[in-house]
Design a protein around this motif. Structure first.
Motif, mmCIF file in Angstrom:
data_model
loop_
_atom_site.group_PDB
_atom_site.id
_atom_site.type_symbol
_atom_site.label_atom_id
_atom_site.label_comp_id
_atom_site.label_asym_id
_atom_site.label_seq_id
_atom_site.Cartn_x
_atom_site.Cartn_y
_atom_site.Cartn_z
ATOM 1 N N PRO A 77 0.834 -1.208 0.000
ATOM 2 C CA PRO A 77 0.000 0.000 0.000
ATOM 3 C C PRO A 77 0.871 1.262 0.000
ATOM 4 N N ILE A 78 0.301 2.330 -0.510
ATOM 5 C CA ILE A 78 0.995 3.623 -0.515
ATOM 6 C C ILE A 78 1.029 4.147 0.917
ATOM 7 N N ILE A 79 2.168 4.666 1.310
ATOM 8 C CA ILE A 79 2.310 5.229 2.649
ATOM 9 C C ILE A 79 1.291 6.356 2.827
ATOM 10 N N GLY A 80 0.775 6.491 4.027
ATOM 11 C CA GLY A 80 -0.255 7.475 4.305
ATOM 12 C C GLY A 80 0.216 8.905 4.171
ATOM 13 N N TYR A 81 -0.741 9.806 4.203
ATOM 14 C CA TYR A 81 -0.475 11.233 4.074
ATOM 15 C C TYR A 81 0.192 11.771 5.334
ATOM 16 N N ASP A 82 1.240 12.535 5.152
ATOM 17 C CA ASP A 82 1.972 13.197 6.232
ATOM 18 C C ASP A 82 2.504 12.214 7.272
ATOM 19 N N VAL A 83 2.837 11.011 6.817
ATOM 20 C CA VAL A 83 3.448 10.013 7.693
ATOM 21 C C VAL A 83 4.959 10.181 7.579
ATOM 22 N N THR A 89 9.981 0.631 4.529
ATOM 23 C CA THR A 89 9.771 -0.805 4.366
ATOM 24 C C THR A 89 8.280 -1.136 4.358
ATOM 25 N N GLY A 90 7.873 -1.944 3.374
ATOM 26 C CA GLY A 90 6.485 -2.407 3.300
ATOM 27 C C GLY A 90 5.508 -1.405 2.737
ATOM 28 N N HIS A 91 5.991 -0.363 2.075
ATOM 29 C CA HIS A 91 5.103 0.644 1.498
ATOM 30 C C HIS A 91 5.524 1.014 0.083
ATOM 31 N N ASP A 122 17.666 3.741 -0.722
ATOM 32 C CA ASP A 122 17.601 2.362 -0.218
ATOM 33 C C ASP A 122 16.576 2.208 0.909
ATOM 34 N N ASN A 123 15.377 2.722 0.702
ATOM 35 C CA ASN A 123 14.267 2.657 1.664
ATOM 36 C C ASN A 123 14.500 3.459 2.937
ATOM 37 N N ILE A 124 15.575 4.245 3.006
ATOM 38 C CA ILE A 124 15.840 5.104 4.154
ATOM 39 C C ILE A 124 15.356 6.508 3.801
ATOM 40 N N ILE A 125 14.478 7.040 4.636
ATOM 41 C CA ILE A 125 13.946 8.373 4.408
ATOM 42 C C ILE A 125 14.929 9.383 4.977
ATOM 43 N N GLY A 126 15.312 10.343 4.145
ATOM 44 C CA GLY A 126 16.360 11.286 4.521
ATOM 45 C C GLY A 126 15.867 12.692 4.779
ATOM 46 N N GLU A 127 16.664 13.633 4.344
ATOM 47 C CA GLU A 127 16.435 15.049 4.613
ATOM 48 C C GLU A 127 15.121 15.533 3.991
ATOM 49 N N ILE A 128 14.430 16.402 4.725
ATOM 50 C CA ILE A 128 13.158 16.972 4.292
ATOM 51 C C ILE A 128 13.436 18.257 3.499
ATOM 52 N N HIS A 129 12.670 18.446 2.406
ATOM 53 C CA HIS A 129 12.773 19.649 1.573
ATOM 54 C C HIS A 129 11.377 20.178 1.282
ATOM 55 N N ASN A 130 11.299 21.439 0.927
ATOM 56 C CA ASN A 130 10.065 22.056 0.441
ATOM 57 C C ASN A 130 10.248 22.416 -1.020
ATOM 58 N N ILE A 131 9.264 22.056 -1.853
ATOM 59 C CA ILE A 131 9.292 22.378 -3.277
ATOM 60 C C ILE A 131 7.950 23.001 -3.631
ATOM 61 N N SER A 132 7.970 24.070 -4.394
ATOM 62 C CA SER A 132 6.737 24.699 -4.852
ATOM 63 C C SER A 132 5.884 23.677 -5.605
ATOM 64 N N SER A 139 4.381 10.883 -9.674
ATOM 65 C CA SER A 139 4.115 9.536 -10.171
ATOM 66 C C SER A 139 4.003 8.633 -8.950
ATOM 67 N N ALA A 140 3.427 7.465 -9.142
ATOM 68 C CA ALA A 140 3.362 6.476 -8.063
ATOM 69 C C ALA A 140 4.477 5.470 -8.284
ATOM 70 N N VAL A 141 5.044 4.996 -7.199
ATOM 71 C CA VAL A 141 6.026 3.917 -7.281
ATOM 72 C C VAL A 141 5.449 2.736 -6.515
ATOM 73 N N ALA A 142 5.074 1.717 -7.269
ATOM 74 C CA ALA A 142 4.512 0.500 -6.696
ATOM 75 C C ALA A 142 5.658 -0.422 -6.304
ATOM 76 N N VAL A 143 5.653 -0.839 -5.054
ATOM 77 C CA VAL A 143 6.748 -1.654 -4.525
ATOM 78 C C VAL A 143 6.198 -2.993 -4.061
ATOM 79 N N GLN A 144 6.908 -4.056 -4.390
ATOM 80 C CA GLN A 144 6.613 -5.384 -3.865
ATOM 81 C C GLN A 144 7.954 -6.097 -3.703
ATOM 82 N N TYR A 145 8.342 -6.313 -2.454
ATOM 83 C CA TYR A 145 9.655 -6.862 -2.126
ATOM 84 C C TYR A 145 10.725 -5.977 -2.761
ATOM 85 N N ASN A 146 11.559 -6.489 -3.648
ATOM 86 C CA ASN A 146 12.594 -5.670 -4.286
ATOM 87 C C ASN A 146 12.177 -5.135 -5.654
#
Length: 156
Positions: A77-83, A89-91, A122-132, A139-146
Motif C-alpha cells: 500500500p501507498i504510505i499514508g499522508y503526512d506520515v 519498508t512495506g510501502h 535504499d528505503n531510508i527516508i532522509g532530509e526533508i525539503h520544500n518544493i513549490s 508519479s506512483a512507485v509501486a513496490v513489492q519486495y525488491n
C-alpha cells in the motif's frame, strides 16, 4: 445555498499528476470550512482534526484510486499522508520529480502551495525539503519486495 450540477468525468483513467492536483483542490475547498468550525490547518497549529480530514481526502482521492487500478497488482500500500518514518519498508509511495518521496502539502504563501518531500535512498527516508507545488511532477512507485514499478497513469 447555490445548487451546482455534477461534472461528468471519464473515470476510466487518470494521471497521478491529476490525482494529486485534485487532492490539493479538495484541501483548498475544505480549509475555509475547517476554519469556520475552529479547525486549524496551517502549520504549526495543525492538530488531530485536520490530520483526520487531510488523511481521509488523500486516502479517498489518491491512495484508493491508485491501489484499485489495473496497474497496481499486489504491491504494498501507498504510505499514508503526512506520515514521517525513518524507513519505507512495506510501502509504496508517491514520487516527486523522479527523486523525492511526497510527505504532504503545506502553506507558505497560498493555500497548499508547497510540497513537503524527503530524500529516499535504499528505503531510508532522509532530509526533508520544500518544493513549490507548481514545480512538482508526480508519479506512483509501486513496490513489492525488491520490485519497483513507476506508474504515471492509472485505469480501471
Amino acid at each position: 445555498m447555490e445548487k451546482t450540477e455534477p461534472v461528468e468525468c471519464d473515470r476510466s483513467s487518470i494521471s497521478i499528476q491529476n490525482l494529486i492536483t485534485s487532492f490539493r483542490e479538495a484541501l483548498q475547498a475544505v480549509a475555509p470550512i475547517a476554519s469556520r468550525v475552529g479547525i486549524k490547518w496551517i502549520e504549526p497549529d495543525i492538530y488531530d482534526e485536520w490530520d483526520a480530514i487531510s488523511s481521509g481526502l488523500y486516502s479517498g482521492i489518491v491512495k484508493m484510486a491508485i491501489e484499485r487500478s489495473n496497474e497496481w497488482g499486489n504491491c504494498y500500500p501507498i504510505i499514508g499522508y503526512d506520515v514521517r518514518k525513518d524507513k519505507l519498508t512495506g510501502h509504496s509511495y508517491i514520487e516527486v520529480n523522479n527523486e523525492f518521496l511526497l510527505i504532504g502539502l503545506h502553506t507558505v504563501v497560498n493555500n497548499f502551495d508547497t510540497c513537503i518531500v524527503s530524500e529516499l535512498t535504499d528505503n531510508i527516508i532522509g532530509e526533508i525539503h520544500n518544493i513549490s507545488f507548481s514545480k512538482c511532477n508526480f508519479s506512483a512507485v509501486a513496490v513489492q519486495y525488491n520490485y519497483r514499478k513507476k506508474i504515471d497513469h492509472v485505469s480501471w
